[in-house]
Design a protein around this motif. Sequence first.
Motif, short mmCIF file in Angstrom:
data_model
loop_
_atom_site.label_atom_id
_atom_site.label_comp_id
_atom_site.label_asym_id
_atom_site.label_seq_id
_atom_site.Cartn_x
_atom_site.Cartn_y
_atom_site.Cartn_z
N THR A 336 57.18 9.51 15.27
CA THR A 336 55.83 9.71 14.75
C THR A 336 54.99 8.46 14.94
OG1 THR A 336 56.85 11.00 13.02
CG2 THR A 336 54.53 10.54 12.77
N LEU A 351 60.16 5.47 17.36
CA LEU A 351 61.50 5.37 16.75
C LEU A 351 61.67 4.07 15.97
CD1 LEU A 351 64.13 6.58 19.36
CD2 LEU A 351 63.68 7.50 17.10
N SER A 377 47.75 -5.08 8.54
CA SER A 377 48.88 -4.45 7.85
C SER A 377 49.87 -5.50 7.41
CB SER A 377 49.61 -3.49 8.79
OG SER A 377 48.72 -2.65 9.45
#
Length: 529
Positions: A336, A351, A377
């Motif tokens: 994803t 992954l 982040s």
Amino acid sequence: MDILPKILIVDDNVNNIYAIEKLLADLHIEMIRARSGYEAIELTARHEFALILMDVQMPGIDGFETVEMIRKEEQNELLPIIYITAIYNENYYRTKGLKSGAVDFIAKPIIADMFIGKVNIFVNLYKQRKKLELEISQRAEIERELHKAKNIAEEAARAKQQFLSTMSHEIRTPLNAIINTANLLREEEPRPDQLDNIEILQFSAGNLMNLINDILDFSKIDSGKIEFETVDFDLRKLLNGVRQSFEYEAVKKGLELVVQISEAVPPVIRGDSVRLSQILINLVGNAIKFTNKGKITMEVLVISDLPERPEFLFKVIDTGIGIPEDKQQFIFESFTQASSSTTRNYGGTGLGLAITKKLISLQGGTLELNSKPGEGSTFFFKLKFIKSEKNRLEEEMLMKTSFGSLTGLRVLVVEDNLVNQKIVSKFLTKWDATVNIAENGRVAVEKVAHEEYDVVLMDLHMPEMNGYDATKAIRSMEGDYFKNLPVIALTASAFLEDRDKIYTVGMSGYIIKPFNPRELYWKIEPFLK
Ligand code: ADP
């Protein structure tokens, strides 16, 4: 399921049978007649009865004898039998009747209500028993199916693991050759334009190797096969190593790459340094990938200084594109990415974070995220390590940069792949070691038997005789030399099972291919006499 219980009525007098049939006419049952003991015995062999109503006085064999015979068959051991007799209250008959296995007596003349009520109890008991039996057999069937499905799934998992192990070896071997050749080319003072091409080659081959490793790791974690090592390591060096390996990329993107380690972090700790590197490499790799300006910071704080189990907080902070809140929970899932354009713009498989998260949680931590789109982040996690007795690592030797001469060191290289043979010998000859080649395990065993070596570098998968068997053969030869000769495995396998096997057959260590020339040097240098 509708159950129609069968009742056997045994009486030599057909009028008695009629009378009983009439009394029981309203019950939902099938009634079968027997006019003698013999007929009754014969019928019990062919039918399953819920109950037998047995007359006692009959010509030929009487009711007691009939019941004794019926009871001899295993399936009739618990079959309920009621005697119908005019003389039941005489003690003799009572004892005899019970001995032969009756469950009850009914007196003649029959009292209708009581009789129907008794028969009904047995009919209902039978029905319940049948239902239970059915349920049990259905459950057993389900269990059998489950067992079958489990076996199939286990077999499939084994096949998958086997396939991955084989494929990894098949892909890694040529890839090793590519990486090692690129390393060699780089050592041979290339022109600047050639250096550019070599770097592209190294970068792409390295990426491909990472991808294969990711897939292998993922499948290993998936099948619960992952194990963690406990070794002494220097956390500062590890972080600087990670920083160094990304320095080139960071400089290229104009990013600053900073390491901040709290003073309180001890010089040596114990734990799985390889997995920790892998976690940090994944996070820093992402941070660089998704940051276009500013800086990436790797930070380590000591959050609990328990004497035995110090706990650290790791942070990887970037000033990159950030991750929208509604995507934050999904990016940890396998395959994803935050946006469908990610692969196009940045590459990757989706992954990395799934593996990283699993590697952290398997060691007792949790990977968490703070992020704001446009601002950056922070990925952070806590991990406990073990306090080490040491204050300094012996392996610091490994970090020495210049290679001294290995003149006099006799090395046997056991390797079937021609390219690998060439690469290993090139490095060894460069360091002035004496090199001899064996193309498989059988040849290696012969060479070791006739010539003296200081160290053997042993590939594992080879035709004719593999590295494990060759080592076993060498160890089983008569004499100290054969017992003590250092044998180092050259393995492309990432599987820990293989590594365990290496020690079981008596090898002294392993070098994972593609080998780092420095690691090769420092692993064989101690055997120089
Ligand atoms: P990959 O990077 O191979 O696509 P990952 O599992 O490592 O897979 O990451 C999944 C997704 O999470 C990335 O595709 C990206 O969308 C997002 N992501 C991960 N790290 C960062 C980061 N530091 N900044 C922004 N987005 C990130």
